[in-house]
Design a protein around this motif. Structure first.
Motif, short mmCIF file in Angstrom:
data_model
loop_
_atom_site.label_atom_id
_atom_site.label_comp_id
_atom_site.label_asym_id
_atom_site.label_seq_id
_atom_site.Cartn_x
_atom_site.Cartn_y
_atom_site.Cartn_z
N ARG A 123 30.34 50.14 21.43
CA ARG A 123 30.70 50.96 22.59
C ARG A 123 31.40 50.05 23.60
O ARG A 123 31.39 48.81 23.44
CB ARG A 123 29.43 51.54 23.24
N PHE A 124 31.98 50.67 24.62
CA PHE A 124 32.60 49.84 25.64
C PHE A 124 31.55 49.25 26.57
O PHE A 124 30.75 49.96 27.18
CB PHE A 124 33.61 50.63 26.47
N ALA A 125 31.55 47.95 26.68
CA ALA A 125 30.80 47.20 27.69
C ALA A 125 31.62 45.94 27.92
O ALA A 125 32.05 45.29 26.95
CB ALA A 125 29.39 46.87 27.22
N THR A 126 31.88 45.61 29.16
CA THR A 126 32.81 44.51 29.43
C THR A 126 32.40 43.22 28.74
O THR A 126 33.25 42.50 28.19
CB THR A 126 32.95 44.27 30.94
N GLU A 127 31.09 42.92 28.72
CA GLU A 127 30.66 41.66 28.11
C GLU A 127 30.89 41.66 26.60
O GLU A 127 31.23 40.64 26.00
CB GLU A 127 29.19 41.36 28.42
N LEU A 128 30.73 42.83 25.96
CA LEU A 128 30.98 42.92 24.51
C LEU A 128 32.46 42.73 24.20
O LEU A 128 32.83 42.04 23.25
CB LEU A 128 30.50 44.27 23.98
N VAL A 129 33.30 43.37 24.99
CA VAL A 129 34.74 43.29 24.76
C VAL A 129 35.25 41.87 25.00
O VAL A 129 35.98 41.31 24.17
CB VAL A 129 35.48 44.30 25.66
N LEU A 130 34.87 41.27 26.12
CA LEU A 130 35.34 39.93 26.45
C LEU A 130 34.85 38.91 25.43
O LEU A 130 35.62 38.02 25.00
CB LEU A 130 34.89 39.55 27.85
N ALA A 131 33.60 39.04 25.00
CA ALA A 131 33.06 38.10 24.01
C ALA A 131 33.76 38.26 22.66
O ALA A 131 34.03 37.27 21.98
CB ALA A 131 31.56 38.32 23.85
N ALA A 132 34.06 39.50 22.29
CA ALA A 132 34.73 39.74 21.01
C ALA A 132 36.14 39.14 21.02
O ALA A 132 36.57 38.53 20.03
CB ALA A 132 34.79 41.24 20.72
N ILE A 160 47.53 55.66 34.23
CA ILE A 160 46.81 54.58 34.88
C ILE A 160 47.29 54.44 36.33
O ILE A 160 48.46 54.67 36.64
CB ILE A 160 47.04 53.25 34.12
N ASN A 161 46.36 54.11 37.20
CA ASN A 161 46.71 53.83 38.59
C ASN A 161 47.61 52.60 38.64
O ASN A 161 47.31 51.57 38.04
CB ASN A 161 45.41 53.59 39.38
N GLU A 162 48.73 52.71 39.34
CA GLU A 162 49.70 51.62 39.35
C GLU A 162 49.12 50.33 39.91
O GLU A 162 49.43 49.24 39.43
CB GLU A 162 50.94 52.04 40.13
N ALA A 163 48.27 50.44 40.92
CA ALA A 163 47.67 49.23 41.50
C ALA A 163 46.78 48.54 40.48
O ALA A 163 46.75 47.29 40.39
CB ALA A 163 46.86 49.60 42.74
N VAL A 164 46.05 49.32 39.69
CA VAL A 164 45.19 48.75 38.65
C VAL A 164 46.05 48.06 37.60
O VAL A 164 45.75 46.94 37.15
CB VAL A 164 44.33 49.85 38.00
N LEU A 165 47.14 48.71 37.20
CA LEU A 165 48.01 48.13 36.18
C LEU A 165 48.63 46.83 36.66
O LEU A 165 48.68 45.84 35.92
CB LEU A 165 49.10 49.14 35.80
N GLU A 166 49.10 46.81 37.89
CA GLU A 166 49.70 45.58 38.43
C GLU A 166 48.66 44.46 38.49
O GLU A 166 48.96 43.29 38.20
CB GLU A 166 50.28 45.86 39.81
N ARG A 167 47.43 44.82 38.85
CA ARG A 167 46.36 43.82 38.89
C ARG A 167 46.05 43.31 37.49
O ARG A 167 45.81 42.11 37.27
CB ARG A 167 45.12 44.45 39.53
N ALA A 168 46.07 44.22 36.51
CA ALA A 168 45.76 43.84 35.13
C ALA A 168 46.83 42.90 34.58
O ALA A 168 46.51 41.90 33.92
CB ALA A 168 45.66 45.09 34.26
N THR A 183 40.29 53.61 32.52
CA THR A 183 39.05 53.25 33.20
C THR A 183 38.43 51.98 32.60
O THR A 183 37.82 51.18 33.32
CB THR A 183 38.03 54.40 33.10
N MET A 184 38.61 51.79 31.29
CA MET A 184 38.10 50.57 30.65
C MET A 184 38.86 49.35 31.15
O MET A 184 38.27 48.29 31.42
CB MET A 184 38.23 50.67 29.13
N ILE A 185 40.18 49.49 31.29
CA ILE A 185 41.00 48.37 31.78
C ILE A 185 40.54 47.97 33.18
O ILE A 185 40.38 46.78 33.49
CB ILE A 185 42.49 48.75 31.78
N GLN A 186 40.31 48.96 34.03
CA GLN A 186 39.90 48.68 35.39
C GLN A 186 38.57 47.93 35.42
O GLN A 186 38.42 46.93 36.14
CB GLN A 186 39.79 49.97 36.20
N MET A 187 37.60 48.38 34.64
CA MET A 187 36.30 47.72 34.62
C MET A 187 36.41 46.32 34.04
O MET A 187 35.72 45.39 34.48
CB MET A 187 35.29 48.56 33.83
N LEU A 188 37.30 46.14 33.06
CA LEU A 188 37.46 44.84 32.42
C LEU A 188 38.03 43.82 33.39
O LEU A 188 37.48 42.72 33.56
CB LEU A 188 38.38 44.99 31.21
N ILE A 189 39.12 44.17 34.04
CA ILE A 189 39.79 43.17 34.90
C ILE A 189 39.05 42.93 36.20
O ILE A 189 39.24 41.90 36.85
CB ILE A 189 41.24 43.57 35.20
#
Length: 519
Positions: A235-244, A287-295, A258-264
């Motif tokens: 499932r999506f969980a930031t720690e699982l994704v980043l570790a993988a 996607i929200n443009e501000a989130v995308l630019e931050r990502a 929403t996953m991108i936003q939580m990840l970054i």
């Protein structure tokens, strides 16, 4: 002439790269040789239990390596996959099983406790195969036992226009519709994605989005065509994704915004080594443009690729590549251009093509165009009778050929990447004894894009329920993500001269200051 079939990629990868890693999940690793052998034995086990050509097989599970095996085992046996939405209620699941006559269901630990209720509600369900890691519960057949007790068998090699999967979407009438996709549909859609460079030979692909979603399914098919290694998190969980990404050298993945936003925005982001990641696909909602630019700033060197589509097109229609995400000539507000092999036009209410820069409805055609809706000929005719699939999304195409989605014509809300049809929620609310009338709309939500908002009129002379009462009532009938997050009580609903609810008036105060009309 040979027709395309979805297990073809597995045969090729097994022949050319037998020792290459096929799947990685929770410490389990399989090579392509092992994966192919397990698929073949599982397929034989299904045949021994009466599964024949075209029979429907369901899977209700979180993401896992076995989820991928089941897909291929069903196709190898000659069957048709029915991936079940894990967020649905038991009533919704049972409806989808019975609607297409699903007799065999694979379940994992997470959903094993739901099986007795499903068996009671469903008239078709006969056999349960348990794909969890623990011992199979009473009344269920163990997946590893299914493999161990059966020898490999020949591939049925159903392909071309043979049905490969039934993918249920929300229904405008309040009942889910089964989108019928053939081997040629899914094969062609995957080839379009490969032609656009979404996956390369030997990539390491991370499966994060729910596997019942067709977007992840096509990513998987593309990955098998290119003999990729498939890393799976449940499932999506930031720690699982980043570790993988760090531990397995992931190169490609697909996320919803929403996953991108939580990840970054995770405070631990900088602690992980993410240099292997080269391409991040996203879609399901804008996607929200501000989130995308931050990502883009926080993941330097990563290509961001937006995909727009619908299940009825298997599912991708257009792609916005990374080079149009950045620089002075970016097209961040657009949904990109049609993929190779896909046509998209803008039509008016009569189905006639409109000139550039005029707003109308998106209509598409191509190899991914569905066979139709299961057992719903009238809705099939309405959606694709002209030879083009009508999307229900309002948009225009600019002078450069880029697609801009500006409004949603069909009564649908997209919340956190999940489609919610207003009729489904309205049907649930209206079953409350105190409700006289209701209307459901999507309103802006910073985190989820849109959230479900209900406007309710109470019957005269009854005790008015609270917003929590309405939500709890809905939770007994529909999936939690479909239930209204906010409830507004009114004396009446605005109606047109024909007596239809004017939802545009209900939406207006919420969207007036929004930068985008739809999320």
């Amino acid at each position: 002439m040979s027709k395309p079939f979805l297990t073809q990629s597995l045969h090729a990868a097994r022949r050319q790269h037998p020792q290459r890693g096929a799947t990685v999940f929770n410490g389990r690793r399989t090579s392509y040789e092992d994966f192919g052998s397990r698929v073949s034995c599982a397929a034989n086990g299904l045949r021994q239990r009466g599964v024949g050509a075209g029979d429907r097989i369901g899977i209700l599970s979180l993401n896992s390596d076995r989820y991928l095996e089941v897909f291929f085992a069903v196709w190898w046996s000659g069957g048709v996959v029915n991936p079940v939405n894990v967020r649905w209620s038991a009533h919704e699941i049972a409806y989808s099983l019975d609607d297409c006559g699903t007799s065999v269901l694979f379940v994992d630990e997470r959903f094993a406790a739901l099986v007795p209720e499903l068996v009671q509600l469903s008239s078709c369900l006969k056999t349960i195969v348990y794909i969890g890691d623990s011992a199979a519960p009473p009344g269920m057949y163990g997946y590893e036992q299914l493999i161990a007790e059966n020898q490999p068998c020949d591939d049925a090699q159903r392909g071309g226009d043979d049905l490969a999967g039934i993918f249920y979407t929300g229904g405008t009438t309040g009942l889910p519709k089964g989108v019928m996709l053939s081997h040629a549909n899914l094969y062609g859609a995957a080839m379009s994605g490969l032609a656009e460079g979404l996956v390369d030979e030997g990539d390491v692909v991370l499966h994060v989005a729910p596997m019942f979603h067709l977007a992840d399914g096509i990513l998987g098919i593309m990955g098998f065509m290119r003999a990729c290694t498939h890393v799976v998190v449940p499932r999506f969980a930031t720690e699982l994704v980043l570790a993988a990404i760090q531990d397995e050298g992931v190169t490609n993945t697909l996320l919803v915004p929403t996953m991108i936003q939580m990840l970054i925005d995770d405070p631990q982001l900088s602690r992980y080594r993410l240099g292997s990641l080269k391409r991040l696909l996203y879609g399901a909602s804008a996607i929200n443009e501000a989130v995308l630019e931050r990502a883009i700033a926080r993941l330097p060197g990563v290509e961001f690729v937006q995909l727009y589509g619908q299940t009825e097109m298997s599912p991708f229609v257009s792609v916005l590549k990374h080079e149009r995400h950045v620089g002075p000539n970016n097209k961040l507000r657009s949904a990109g251009r049609p993929l190779v092999g896909i046509e998209a036009i803008i039509v008016d209410s009569d189905g006639l093509e409109l000139p550039r820069n005029q707003v109308g409805e998106i209509a598409t055609r191509g190899a991914g165009a569905m066979l139709g809706y299961w057992n719903k000929p009238e809705q099939t005719l309405a959606a694709m009778g002209s030879g083009w699939i009508r999307s229900g999304d309002g948009a225009y195409i600019d002078d450069d050929g880029f697609l801009f989605v500006v409004d949603r014509l069909k009564d649908m809300i997209v919340s956190g990447g999940e489609n919610v049809y207003s009729a489904e929620v309205e049907n649930a609310i209206s079953r409350h004894s105190a409700v006289l009338a209701c209307a459901v709309i999507g309103i802006p939500n910073e985190r989820w894009g849109e959230s479900v908002h209900a406007v309710v009129v109470i019957r005269p002379g009854v005790t008015a329920p609270s917003a929590d009462d309405i939500r709890q009532h809905c939770q007994s009938l529909i999936a939690g993500y479909k239930c209204p997050r906010s409830v507004e009580f009114r004396d009446s609903l605005p109606l047109s001269g024909a007596g239809k609810v004017l939802k545009i008036e209900l939406r207006a105060p919420y969207w007036r200051d929004a930068t985008r009309r739809v999320a």
